[in-house]
Structures are given as C-alpha cells and as structure tokens.
Design an enzyme around this catalytic site. Structure first.
Site, short mmCIF file in Angstrom:
data_model
loop_
_atom_site.label_atom_id
_atom_site.label_comp_id
_atom_site.label_asym_id
_atom_site.label_seq_id
_atom_site.Cartn_x
_atom_site.Cartn_y
_atom_site.Cartn_z
N ASP A 13 -12.14 -4.76 62.24
CA ASP A 13 -12.09 -4.03 63.50
C ASP A 13 -12.99 -4.61 64.41
O ASP A 13 -14.28 -4.32 64.25
CB ASP A 13 -12.54 -2.53 63.01
CG ASP A 13 -12.32 -1.49 64.24
OD1 ASP A 13 -12.70 -2.08 65.21
OD2 ASP A 13 -11.88 -0.31 64.05
N HIS A 14 -12.66 -4.99 65.18
CA HIS A 14 -13.54 -5.88 66.23
C HIS A 14 -14.52 -5.00 67.02
O HIS A 14 -15.40 -5.36 67.42
CB HIS A 14 -12.83 -6.69 67.22
CG HIS A 14 -12.32 -6.36 68.50
ND1 HIS A 14 -11.00 -5.60 68.54
CD2 HIS A 14 -12.87 -6.05 69.63
CE1 HIS A 14 -10.83 -5.07 69.78
NE2 HIS A 14 -11.90 -5.34 70.57
N HIS B 234 -10.59 1.71 66.09
CA HIS B 234 -11.44 1.69 66.92
C HIS B 234 -12.23 2.94 67.01
O HIS B 234 -13.48 2.97 67.15
CB HIS B 234 -11.38 0.71 68.27
CG HIS B 234 -10.62 -0.29 68.15
ND1 HIS B 234 -10.81 -1.31 67.04
CD2 HIS B 234 -9.75 -0.90 69.00
CE1 HIS B 234 -10.14 -2.17 67.43
NE2 HIS B 234 -9.28 -2.03 68.36
C1 BG6 Z 1 -6.98 -4.01 70.59
C2 BG6 Z 1 -5.81 -3.11 70.81
O1 BG6 Z 1 -7.47 -3.58 69.26
O2 BG6 Z 1 -8.38 -3.49 71.24
C3 BG6 Z 1 -5.61 -3.45 72.48
O3 BG6 Z 1 -4.64 -3.88 70.36
C4 BG6 Z 1 -6.89 -2.86 73.02
O4 BG6 Z 1 -4.03 -2.65 72.79
C5 BG6 Z 1 -7.92 -3.70 72.72
O5 BG6 Z 1 -6.58 -3.43 74.52
C6 BG6 Z 1 -9.29 -3.18 73.31
O6 BG6 Z 1 -10.35 -4.13 72.94
P1 BG6 Z 1 -11.67 -4.18 74.09
O7 BG6 Z 1 -12.60 -5.06 73.20
O8 BG6 Z 1 -11.02 -4.90 75.30
O9 BG6 Z 1 -12.09 -2.75 74.22
#
Ligand code: BG6
Length: 483
Positions: free
Chosen positions: A177-178, A240
C-alpha cells in the site's frame, strides 16, 4: 545494508513502472543507495531488444525529469538494466527466464520479484515462479511484491493468500500500500504520540468528528478499463484511506516497532463497526464525474472517457464509520475520495467539540488539520479576540509546514523499494489488515453492484455533490476543504 540482488520487474512497460518504479530506482541510484552489483530485469509480454528497452527507459526518465539528470548516473543505471520477453503464449517463458537469471556473472542471485501486473495474474505468476524453482530460499533470499489490490473482495483475497502461501513464507511476501511509504503518513503517528499537547484530547471527549479526505483533480486517464472494474471504494478507500484512518485512530503501541504498530492498526481496523446495509443511505454515498472544467480546461465526463454510458462505477465515494472502542465511541469518521474534484488534497481534518463558553453569536469550533499532500503541514484554527472594545472572537490560523529546506525528499515507492531490498516488510501490509479492510467495504460494494443506491453526478472541477451531505450526523457538519 543491501545485499547484491536482482530486481525482477513484471509489468515493466506498464504505467506504474514508467511513472514511479523506474524513475524511483534511478533516483535511488543517483543518491548512491543501490549496491554496485544490483541489476534490474524487466519482464514484459512483447519481444523487445535490450537496446530498444534501454531507449524506452531513457524516454521514461526524460518524461519524469524534465529539468534533466546526471549523465554519469544515467550510464550506470542503464548498465544495470536488462529485458526478458515473457509472452503469455510461450509455455517455456519462465524456464527461459530462469536460464537468463542463472548467469550469476551478470545477475546477483538474491531475487526480488515486483509484480506490477493485472491482479488476476498475481497467483499464476507466483505458481510459475515456484514451478521453475525460483522461490527457493536455500542459498539466497527470494521476495515477492504484490501490488494492490490484493484480491477484489474478502473471498478472493483469502484465495490469493492461500494460493501464494503454498510457495511463500510470510517473510517473503510484500503486500504494497504505497501510502505507507509516504513520510507524511508515518508522521501522523509521531505527531500524535510525541506531542503532549495533542494526545490527551485525541478522543470522544473533545472531538466532534474526523474527516479523512483524498481528492484529486485528475481523472481516470488511460486506466479506464482497470478503473471500471474497480471504482473509488476499492481503489482508494479499501487501501490508502483505511490505512490513514488506522494511523489516525489507533492506540499508542507499547513501542514504535513494526510489530507493535501493525498490531495496533489491526485492532482498530477490526473495531470499525460494520456498515448497516439496510441504512446505506445514511452511511455511504457514491457519484461519478460528468464533463466540466478543471484548471480552466474543458474535460470529458467519466462515461465519455470510458465509452460506455451504462457504467455505474463511482469516481467519488464517501463513508461514515464508527469505531467501537472506548476512545472513539460515538465519533463519526467521514472518509471520502474523489477524482476530478476542485482541489487535490489529502488531509486529516479534526473538528473539536463546542467550547462550553459561548461568546456573542457563538463562535466556530476548533479544527486541527494534518496535511499529507500536496503540502505536508499542521494547521490549527483557534478562536481569538477581535481587538477593540467589544468582546467577540474570530478564527485565526496557526499553520506550520512540515518540510524545511534541505529535507530529504524520498518518494513512497523509493522508500518501499529500499525496504524490499533490505528485507524489511514492516511498511507493507499484513494479511489481517487486508482482510479487515475488505470485510468493511465488501457489503457496500455488493449493494452498489446490485444498484441499491443511486449514482449521483458532479461536474468535473466542482466541489462535493450537495447530496453527499446526507451522511452527516448533524446539520452543522460540512466537508472541510484545504482553506
Ligand atoms: C493509486 C490509485 O493506488 O493511488 C490511483 O490506484 C490514485 O487511482 C493513486 O490516483 C494516488 O496516489 P498518490 O500517491 O498520487 O496520492
């Protein structure tokens, strides 16, 4: 300390790899964080020569680093990169890949596989790696990164877990989960527990409600097929946003160790009350963006981008949640995510209860906001006397940026890639977290799939749809924006 290793990147020509992984690896290389011997083997469906692949990588870096980059680092980075064609029609593709990798003069034998592939391919790829004995840790380590979504609901997540654990130990599995790689997210915990000023009031006695917001101005872009099978609830909330909520609401771990933090996150996720499907209208809201104007530019609606006017898939999702534990009894958590809203904003906004002392016409309540992105900050709105003869108050804002000049800026994926190579999966998800998250959203996904709730429309670039307010407990509650 990172052992010499080879990163095997499945889905290397896909969007994630182009925009995040390759540029992220390049930045790590530039910062001197990659071991000299480390190699990257990109795996894709198409037959591509190494020269063509290296030219493609150059294109990715040019697109990402518009101001240019260090040529010496570029030469070094390019030397690390190789390509392996893995056409789905070739039954021997994995055997051939094994032969390529067995050249230990080129490829260090510790192997990390990053699966940036379609979710339905996670289990088959792991099976294939096992079939050619590429997961065996007898002499070297072998690790597998599974991108999100881990499953599409609870049963499929359990099935995926059962399938990959036939071949892998927990210590070999890295579920991404980045958001957990974002420094600003880790900061939530530190700001809470390292400040005597905050922790004592972080509960139902002082807090009226909590909002966890993630809005984007971008649309779904070229990911329409993926997105239409996924929707905002699965794409952002199941992962997230629930992780952000867990960090906001969890109890203080006995120690800030990976195990201690995980255990508290799991406890709070499991304490979230199931959403009553028979009262869905009061707890969940969904909508889709229509054509509109973003940053002065006309943009098409979701259905036009998709080319299918029958889709009811949501690009906006909001939920009201309650946490059944002593700290949070009765406090609503409003969580929401949207594409194509009027502002890009990820934050935690906490509204405090009314002060017992009401002055004049009554004053606004205190807010505390933890900004995650685009700006990492902490803001507080407090009441203060308007100078002059009258006794009256107005809201003033304390606003502190968390970033200071010279601070290291490391992207979430860079941090997670480093952790992967170091063998530290503490910023990756435990299966219990994934399961608790699916358990919570599944009933809503199911009800929405059965069309039990209308899909509202909002013009791209607008604020939240008016109708979304139905989920508020009280009439004086409202969506909080960044200013
Ligand atoms: C991803 C989703 O996991 O996270 C995308 O699949 C989303 O739809 C993105 O835009 C958002 O990531 P960040 O790091 O740009 O907030």
């Amino acid at each position: 300390q990172i052992d010499p290793c080879t990163l095997v990147l499945f889905g290397a020509s896909g969007n994630l790899s182009r925009v995040k992984l390759m540029p992220g690896l390049f930045r790590l290389d530039a910062a001197g964080r990659l071991p000299a011997e480390m190699k990257i083997l990109s795996v894709g469906r198409g037959e591509v020569s190494r020269e063509a692949w290296l030219a493609d990588i150059k294109g990715m870096l040019d697109a990402k680093f518009k101001k240019g980059y260090d040529q010496q680092v570029f030469e070094r980075f390019i030397e690390r990169n190789f390509y392996h064609a893995n056409p789905p029609t070739d039954p021997n593709a994995f055997q051939r890949m094994k032969e390529t990798l067995s050249n230990d003069k080129v490829f260090p034998q510790n192997l990390a596989y990053f699966l940036s592939v379609r979710p339905s391919d996670f289990a088959p790829v792991v099976d294939q790696l096992a079939a050619v004995d590429l997961l065996n840790e007898e002499n070297y380590w072998r690790r597998v990164v599974i991108e999100k979504p881990f499953g599409t609901d609870l049963p499929s997540a359990k099935a995926l877990q059962a399938s990959i654990t036939k071949h892998l130990k927990e210590s070999q599995i890295y579920r991404i989960d980045h958001y957990l790689g974002k420094s600003a997210l880790q900061n939530i915990m530190l700001q809470r527990f390292a400040n005597t000023l905050l922790e004592p009031i972080w509960n139902k006695d002082y807090i009226d409600h909590v909002q966890i917001t993630n809005t984007e101005m971008l649309g779904v872009g070229d990911r329409t097929q993926f997105y239409d099978a996924t929707g905002a609830l699965r794409d952002m909330i199941q992962s997230h946003i629930l992780q952000t909520l867990a960090l906001t609401a969890m109890e203080m771990p006995a120690a800030l160790t990976p195990e201690g933090i995980r255990a508290e996150k799991i406890k709070v996720l499991e304490a979230i009350r199931a959403i009553p499907v028979d009262q869905l209208d009061k707890h969940a809201f969904r909508a889709q963006y229509a054509a509109g104007e973003v940053n002065g530019e006309q943009v098409p609606g979701y259905l036009e981008e998709l080319g299918d006017s029958s889709s009811v898939v949501e690009t906006y999702a909001a939920l009201k949640l309650f946490i059944d534990n002593p700290r949070w009894e009765g406090v609503p958590f409003y969580i929401r995510t949207a594409k194509r809203l009027h502002e890009a904003d990820t934050r935690i906004s906490i509204r405090f209860k009314k002060s017992p002392l009401q002055i004049g016409d009554g004053q606004d309540q205190n807010w505390l906001m933890l900004g995650i992105q685009p700006r990492e900050c902490i803001k507080m709105e407090i009441q203060s006397k308007i100078p002059g003869l009258d006794i009256n108050t107005r809201t003033i804002q304390l606003d502190a940026a968390n970033r200071q000049d010279g601070d290291e800026s490391i992207d979430a994926y860079e941090a997670l890639l480093l952790n992967l190579m170091e063998g530290d999966n503490s910023l990756y998800l435990h299966i219990s977290e994934v399961e608790a998250q699916w358990r919570l959203v599944d009933p809503v996904i199911e009800a929405w799939a059965k069309d039990r709730q209308p899909v509202h429309q909002y013009p791209a670039g607008s604020r939240d749809p008016e109708a979304s307010k139905v989920i508020f407990e009280h009439e004086d509650q409202f969506w909080r924006y960044s200013i």
